[in-house]
Design a protein around this motif. Structure first.
Motif, PDB file in Angstrom:
ATOM      1  N   LEU A 169       0.810  -1.208   0.000  1.00  0.00           N
ATOM      2  CA  LEU A 169       0.000   0.000   0.000  1.00  0.00           C
ATOM      3  C   LEU A 169       0.847   1.264   0.000  1.00  0.00           C
ATOM      4  CD1 LEU A 169      -2.749  -1.092   2.550  1.00  0.00           C
ATOM      5  CD2 LEU A 169      -2.751  -1.308   0.056  1.00  0.00           C
ATOM      6  N   SER A 170       2.142   1.132   0.221  1.00  0.00           N
ATOM      7  CA  SER A 170       3.041   2.277   0.207  1.00  0.00           C
ATOM      8  C   SER A 170       3.587   2.508  -1.197  1.00  0.00           C
ATOM      9  CB  SER A 170       4.214   2.031   1.161  1.00  0.00           C
ATOM     10  OG  SER A 170       5.227   3.000   0.968  1.00  0.00           O
ATOM     11  N   PRO A 171       3.696   3.775  -1.614  1.00  0.00           N
ATOM     12  CA  PRO A 171       4.345   4.060  -2.901  1.00  0.00           C
ATOM     13  C   PRO A 171       5.807   3.634  -2.924  1.00  0.00           C
ATOM     14  CG  PRO A 171       3.110   5.965  -2.105  1.00  0.00           C
ATOM     15  CD  PRO A 171       3.163   4.988  -0.982  1.00  0.00           C
ATOM     16  N   LEU A 172       6.382   3.363  -1.757  1.00  0.00           N
ATOM     17  CA  LEU A 172       7.780   2.944  -1.674  1.00  0.00           C
ATOM     18  C   LEU A 172       7.940   1.438  -1.867  1.00  0.00           C
ATOM     19  CD1 LEU A 172       8.806   5.042   1.486  1.00  0.00           C
ATOM     20  CD2 LEU A 172       9.039   5.679  -0.934  1.00  0.00           C
ATOM     21  N   ALA A 173       6.845   0.697  -2.063  1.00  0.00           N
ATOM     22  CA  ALA A 173       6.904  -0.763  -2.175  1.00  0.00           C
ATOM     23  C   ALA A 173       7.716  -1.195  -3.391  1.00  0.00           C
ATOM     24  CB  ALA A 173       5.494  -1.337  -2.257  1.00  0.00           C
ATOM     25  N   THR A 174       8.502  -2.249  -3.200  1.00  0.00           N
ATOM     26  CA  THR A 174       9.275  -2.822  -4.296  1.00  0.00           C
ATOM     27  C   THR A 174       8.437  -3.851  -5.057  1.00  0.00           C
ATOM     28  OG1 THR A 174      10.122  -4.646  -2.953  1.00  0.00           O
ATOM     29  CG2 THR A 174      11.360  -2.574  -2.899  1.00  0.00           C
ATOM     30  N   ALA A 175       8.932  -4.275  -6.211  1.00  0.00           N
ATOM     31  CA  ALA A 175       8.227  -5.300  -6.994  1.00  0.00           C
ATOM     32  C   ALA A 175       8.100  -6.595  -6.195  1.00  0.00           C
ATOM     33  CB  ALA A 175       8.964  -5.550  -8.308  1.00  0.00           C
ATOM     34  N   ALA A 176       9.138  -6.946  -5.445  1.00  0.00           N
ATOM     35  CA  ALA A 176       9.086  -8.166  -4.640  1.00  0.00           C
ATOM     36  C   ALA A 176       8.033  -8.049  -3.540  1.00  0.00           C
ATOM     37  CB  ALA A 176      10.458  -8.448  -4.033  1.00  0.00           C
ATOM     38  N   GLN A 177       7.940  -6.884  -2.927  1.00  0.00           N
ATOM     39  CA  GLN A 177       6.937  -6.684  -1.878  1.00  0.00           C
ATOM     40  C   GLN A 177       5.524  -6.748  -2.456  1.00  0.00           C
ATOM     41  OE1 GLN A 177       8.598  -2.951  -0.402  1.00  0.00           O
ATOM     42  NE2 GLN A 177       8.909  -3.896   1.613  1.00  0.00           N
ATOM     43  N   ILE A 178       5.325  -6.207  -3.641  1.00  0.00           N
ATOM     44  CA  ILE A 178       4.001  -6.247  -4.259  1.00  0.00           C
ATOM     45  C   ILE A 178       3.620  -7.686  -4.613  1.00  0.00           C
ATOM     46  CG2 ILE A 178       2.681  -5.559  -6.307  1.00  0.00           C
ATOM     47  CD1 ILE A 178       4.245  -2.887  -6.222  1.00  0.00           C
ATOM     48  N   ALA A 179       4.567  -8.452  -5.131  1.00  0.00           N
ATOM     49  CA  ALA A 179       4.290  -9.861  -5.435  1.00  0.00           C
ATOM     50  C   ALA A 179       3.925 -10.623  -4.166  1.00  0.00           C
ATOM     51  CB  ALA A 179       5.506 -10.496  -6.118  1.00  0.00           C
ATOM     52  N   ALA A 180       4.656 -10.361  -3.088  1.00  0.00           N
ATOM     53  CA  ALA A 180       4.346 -11.019  -1.817  1.00  0.00           C
ATOM     54  C   ALA A 180       2.982 -10.577  -1.295  1.00  0.00           C
ATOM     55  CB  ALA A 180       5.433 -10.709  -0.793  1.00  0.00           C
ATOM     56  N   ALA A 181       2.607  -9.330  -1.536  1.00  0.00           N
ATOM     57  CA  ALA A 181       1.311  -8.820  -1.076  1.00  0.00           C
ATOM     58  C   ALA A 181       0.156  -9.511  -1.789  1.00  0.00           C
ATOM     59  CB  ALA A 181       1.227  -7.315  -1.293  1.00  0.00           C
ATOM     60  N   HIS A 182       0.322  -9.809  -3.065  1.00  0.00           N
ATOM     61  CA  HIS A 182      -0.729 -10.543  -3.782  1.00  0.00           C
ATOM     62  C   HIS A 182      -0.951 -11.917  -3.154  1.00  0.00           C
ATOM     63  CE1 HIS A 182      -1.115  -7.500  -6.791  1.00  0.00           C
ATOM     64  NE2 HIS A 182       0.032  -7.744  -7.398  1.00  0.00           N
ATOM     65  N   ARG A 183       0.140 -12.600  -2.847  1.00  0.00           N
ATOM     66  CA  ARG A 183       0.019 -13.924  -2.229  1.00  0.00           C
ATOM     67  C   ARG A 183      -0.608 -13.808  -0.845  1.00  0.00           C
ATOM     68  NH1 ARG A 183       5.221 -14.225  -4.619  1.00  0.00           N
ATOM     69  NH2 ARG A 183       6.251 -13.823  -2.620  1.00  0.00           N
ATOM     70  N   ALA A 184      -0.204 -12.795  -0.099  1.00  0.00           N
ATOM     71  CA  ALA A 184      -0.755 -12.605   1.242  1.00  0.00           C
ATOM     72  C   ALA A 184      -2.242 -12.274   1.187  1.00  0.00           C
ATOM     73  CB  ALA A 184       0.001 -11.485   1.956  1.00  0.00           C
ATOM     74  N   ALA A 185      -2.651 -11.455   0.209  1.00  0.00           N
ATOM     75  CA  ALA A 185      -4.069 -11.122   0.074  1.00  0.00           C
ATOM     76  C   ALA A 185      -4.891 -12.379  -0.166  1.00  0.00           C
ATOM     77  CB  ALA A 185      -4.271 -10.121  -1.062  1.00  0.00           C
ATOM     78  N   ASP A 186      -4.415 -13.245  -1.057  1.00  0.00           N
ATOM     79  CA  ASP A 186      -5.127 -14.500  -1.326  1.00  0.00           C
ATOM     80  C   ASP A 186      -5.212 -15.349  -0.055  1.00  0.00           C
ATOM     81  OD1 ASP A 186      -5.567 -13.911  -4.009  1.00  0.00           O
ATOM     82  OD2 ASP A 186      -3.706 -14.881  -4.666  1.00  0.00           O
ATOM     83  N   GLU A 187      -4.106 -15.436   0.672  1.00  0.00           N
ATOM     84  CA  GLU A 187      -4.066 -16.233   1.902  1.00  0.00           C
ATOM     85  C   GLU A 187      -5.063 -15.701   2.929  1.00  0.00           C
ATOM     86  OE1 GLU A 187      -0.919 -16.991   5.586  1.00  0.00           O
ATOM     87  OE2 GLU A 187      -0.141 -16.470   3.593  1.00  0.00           O
ATOM     88  N   LEU A 188      -5.100 -14.393   3.100  1.00  0.00           N
ATOM     89  CA  LEU A 188      -5.978 -13.799   4.106  1.00  0.00           C
ATOM     90  C   LEU A 188      -7.445 -13.920   3.715  1.00  0.00           C
ATOM     91  CD1 LEU A 188      -3.811 -10.662   4.898  1.00  0.00           C
ATOM     92  CD2 LEU A 188      -4.407 -12.476   6.525  1.00  0.00           C
ATOM     93  N   LEU A 189      -7.750 -13.776   2.444  1.00  0.00           N
ATOM     94  CA  LEU A 189      -9.146 -13.901   2.011  1.00  0.00           C
ATOM     95  C   LEU A 189      -9.661 -15.320   2.232  1.00  0.00           C
ATOM     96  CD1 LEU A 189      -9.052 -11.770  -1.264  1.00  0.00           C
ATOM     97  CD2 LEU A 189     -10.063 -11.129   0.942  1.00  0.00           C
ATOM     98  N   VAL A 190      -8.834 -16.311   1.951  1.00  0.00           N
ATOM     99  CA  VAL A 190      -9.226 -17.695   2.201  1.00  0.00           C
ATOM    100  C   VAL A 190      -9.420 -17.913   3.699  1.00  0.00           C
ATOM    101  CG1 VAL A 190      -8.420 -20.088   2.144  1.00  0.00           C
ATOM    102  CG2 VAL A 190      -8.155 -18.634   0.125  1.00  0.00           C
ATOM    103  N   ALA A 191      -8.501 -17.386   4.497  1.00  0.00           N
ATOM    104  CA  ALA A 191      -8.606 -17.547   5.947  1.00  0.00           C
ATOM    105  C   ALA A 191      -9.882 -16.906   6.483  1.00  0.00           C
ATOM    106  CB  ALA A 191      -7.379 -16.941   6.629  1.00  0.00           C
ATOM    107  N   LEU A 192     -10.254 -15.754   5.939  1.00  0.00           N
ATOM    108  CA  LEU A 192     -11.472 -15.069   6.390  1.00  0.00           C
ATOM    109  C   LEU A 192     -12.728 -15.822   5.984  1.00  0.00           C
ATOM    110  CD1 LEU A 192     -10.355 -11.405   5.710  1.00  0.00           C
ATOM    111  CD2 LEU A 192     -11.114 -12.289   7.927  1.00  0.00           C
ATOM    112  N   ASP A 193     -12.640 -16.599   4.939  1.00  0.00           N
ATOM    113  CA  ASP A 193     -13.777 -17.448   4.547  1.00  0.00           C
ATOM    114  C   ASP A 193     -13.956 -18.617   5.505  1.00  0.00           C
ATOM    115  OD1 ASP A 193     -15.219 -16.430   2.480  1.00  0.00           O
ATOM    116  OD2 ASP A 193     -14.106 -17.435   0.894  1.00  0.00           O
ATOM    117  N   ASP A 194     -12.836 -19.109   6.042  1.00  0.00           N
ATOM    118  CA  ASP A 194     -12.868 -20.321   6.840  1.00  0.00           C
ATOM    119  C   ASP A 194     -13.026 -20.084   8.339  1.00  0.00           C
ATOM    120  OD1 ASP A 194     -12.523 -21.761   4.524  1.00  0.00           O
ATOM    121  OD2 ASP A 194     -10.340 -21.975   4.762  1.00  0.00           O
ATOM    122  N   VAL A 195     -12.808 -18.867   8.790  1.00  0.00           N
ATOM    123  CA  VAL A 195     -12.770 -18.600  10.228  1.00  0.00           C
ATOM    124  C   VAL A 195     -14.153 -18.758  10.856  1.00  0.00           C
ATOM    125  CG1 VAL A 195     -13.178 -16.112  10.027  1.00  0.00           C
ATOM    126  CG2 VAL A 195     -11.903 -17.000  11.980  1.00  0.00           C
TER     127      VAL A 195
END
Length: 345
Positions: A169-195
């Motif tokens: 969410l920061s303009p200072l984010a690197t390409a690697a951080q953005i790629a990791a954020a996509h994976r984290a978003a998917d992980e969290l959305l699945v977790a929120l479905d299952d909780v």
């Protein structure tokens, strides 16, 4: 304004050791000023900041780019559903649902969860600067995760994934951080479905995908804004402040969020200036303290009381005497987030 010890601009001020005299000078200017280097209009006088917040044609995102192009993908899809990051009628219903859920959440429940999480983390981690950083970043997001219904065994993983998501969410984010954020978003959305539903999952939402995104948004807000309030409160204690009322004083004197942005949806006349369609306006919030550190108007954060409760409980879990340590501020363009470091001997 020519003192070389002052910040170079309002963005540099966020991580400056003492930006508040500079902010006061900015707030004394009566007009909207254009910063050529930042390519932004700067609104600092409190009355002008409120005027921009209230203006129907000052949007939270540029009309042509409702989601930052750099985060297109899973993280961008979450961003696009966040009620605090969007304008328009389609966000009215989810915003109301989120406000109802937060309003119905008993503060004694929040306090109990926060106290339990803080006590556990303080017992295990407070002992050096690294442990303090873990405590500051961990207590708010783990408490929110607990309120959403996650078990104690899941809190570490949820907090770790949230940190990865927030980085994009920061303009200072690197390409690697953005790629990791996509994976984290998917992980969290699945977790929120299952909780299993916790106190914050009660209530009706028209769109389950929007619900998941905005609950993820609560995790991300606590990870940064609430953690900043906790960290800045600890800084105040290290400077000799009394514990009683330190959280409320910090919200006024050293808030977490120092600025936000709005974008002109059409040509505007504001603060004695002509703002062209698409131009950005930097709203300097720090001089307004607690009044605007959690937003204002239609995009005000409804979780201010929740954040205050979490941080108050976290402060209460700290040992009576804090070891001496120094701090610096993490790179950020809008959030004042202390990072504790050992005192050099």
């Amino acid at each position: 304004m020519h003192d070389l010890t002052w910040p170079a601009d309002p963005l540099a001020a966020v991580t400056h050791a003492d930006p508040y005299p500079y902010y006061a000078a900015l707030a004394a200017r009566p007009t909207l000023d254009y910063d050529e280097r930042l390519q932004l209009w700067v609104a600092a006088p409190p009355a002008l900041v409120r005027e921009v917040f209230a203006h129907a044609d000052c949007h939270v995102r540029p009309v042509h780019e409702p989601v930052p192009a750099a985060i297109a993908g899973s993280a961008g899809n979450v961003f696009g559903a966040l009620v605090r990051m969007n304008d328009g009628e389609r966000h009215a219903a989810p915003k109301a649902a989120l406000q109802r859920a937060l309003a119905a959440l008993p503060q004694e429940v929040v306090a109990a969860r926060a106290a339990r999480v803080a006590a556990s983390m303080a017992a295990a981690r407070i002992g050096d600067a690294r442990g303090m950083n873990d405590f500051v970043s961990g207590v708010p997001v783990r408490t929110m995760a607990s309120l959403l219904g996650f078990s104690d065994l899941q809190l570490t993983g949820i907090a770790r994934a949230t940190g990865k998501f927030v980085a994009c969410l920061s303009p200072l984010a690197t390409a690697a951080q953005i790629a990791a954020a996509h994976r984290a978003a998917d992980e969290l959305l699945v977790a929120l479905d299952d909780v299993e539903p916790g106190p914050l999952l009660a209530g009706e939402w028209d769109d389950p995908q929007v619900r998941r995104a905005n609950l993820l948004g609560l995790l991300s807000q606590t990870y940064e804004a609430t953690a900043g309030l906790l960290g800045n409160s600890i800084v105040a204690l290290l400077r000799g402040a009394d514990r009683a009322g330190v959280v409320q004083r910090t919200m006024r004197a050293d808030p977490s969020i120092h600025n936000t942005r709005r974008f002109a949806a059409c040509d505007l006349s504001l603060g004695g200036a002509h703002v062209k369609q698409g131009q950005g306006i930097l709203l300097v919030l720090a001089p307004l303290g607690a009044a605007h550190g959690f937003g204002h108007g239609g995009h005000a954060c409804p979780g201010r009381t929740l954040a205050e409760t979490i941080v108050t409980q976290a402060i209460g879990a700290l040992p009576g005497h804090l070891q001496t340590m120094d701090w610096r501020y993490r790179p950020s363009l809008n959030a004042r987030l202390p990072e504790f470091v050992e005192v050099m001997k």
